[in-house]
Design an enzyme around this catalytic site. Structure first.
Site, PDB file in Angstrom:
ATOM      1  N   CYS A   7      71.967  -6.322  -9.582  1.00  0.00           N
ATOM      2  CA  CYS A   7      71.125  -5.398  -9.928  1.00  0.00           C
ATOM      3  C   CYS A   7      69.649  -5.348  -9.092  1.00  0.00           C
ATOM      4  CB  CYS A   7      70.780  -5.111 -11.455  1.00  0.00           C
ATOM      5  SG  CYS A   7      69.955  -3.408 -11.974  1.00  0.00           S
ATOM      6  N   ASP A 127      71.002  -6.649 -23.467  1.00  0.00           N
ATOM      7  CA  ASP A 127      69.852  -7.174 -22.749  1.00  0.00           C
ATOM      8  C   ASP A 127      68.981  -7.807 -23.931  1.00  0.00           C
ATOM      9  OD1 ASP A 127      68.311  -7.952 -20.640  1.00  0.00           O
ATOM     10  OD2 ASP A 127      67.913  -6.088 -19.606  1.00  0.00           O
TER      11      ASP A 127
END
Length: 199
Positions: A7, A127
């Site tokens: 990412c 996360d």
């Protein structure tokens, strides 16, 4: 086999690195971030990206029409919602698009995950916080989940083996874990993709 998402790509060099490494997904961040890209940049980079790699667009409380526009322009393939988007928002977005949606969960307790597991989003992304912090959370908080999830937040070479063997996510989402001085590092990307493929 665990899928791999790299990412936070924001340079043409980054596209070259992932074309060589061949992860399953890459992420373009459209939210306010040091790794933010524009629609124009995403479309330009997409031209040079290996067609087998799927593009995830990362958004934080974004206007739905903007996301739809990115999909219609084929800048992205998958939507990742990383803000405080409600289930009503996810439903509305889902009614306008025909691609998978990943919903991020900021994990402070097991309850945070349990509350999110019935979302209409196709995947969860677990996360530590708002994303891009490079810090991991306590993975023992993750309950047994039927919904497939991406494991994010501080995944790197030091804890990769534990993530794959003990957490067993559908995919690992890595950003700062393959960077040096805030920029994607070719050798780190190649090495971590190779290690995951070999497990």
């Amino acid at each position: 086999m665990t899928k791999i998402k790299i990412c936070g790509l924001f340079r043409m060099k980054d596209i070259e690195y992932v074309n060589e490494a061949k992860p399953d997904y890459i992420g373009f961040v459209f939210a306010n971030s040091k790794r933010q890209v524009t629609l124009h940049q995403a479309m330009e980079y997409r031209k040079y990206l290996n067609k087998e790699i799927e593009v995830v667009g990362v958004f934080v409380n974004e206007d739905i029409d903007y996301i739809v526009n990115l999909l219609e322009n084929k800048a992205i393939d998958i939507v990742q919602l990383h803000g405080g988007e409600s289930e009503e928002y996810v439903n509305k977005l889902k009614s306008k698009i025909f691609c998978p949606i990943i919903k991020a969960v900021q994990v402070k307790s097991t309850q945070d995950i349990i509350k999110s597991r019935h979302t209409v989003a196709d995947y969860l992304l677990l996360d530590q916080g708002k994303g891009g912090t490079g810090k991991s959370f306590d993975w023992s908080l993750i309950p047994k989940l039927e919904k497939r999830f991406f494991l994010a937040g501080g995944v790197d070479k030091t804890n990769l083996n534990k993530a794959l063997r003990e957490v067993n996510p559908y995919a690992v989402d890595i950003s700062s874990g393959v960077e040096s001085n805030g920029e994607k590092d070719r050798e780190k990307i190649l090495k971590i993709v190779r290690e995951i493929r070999n497990v």
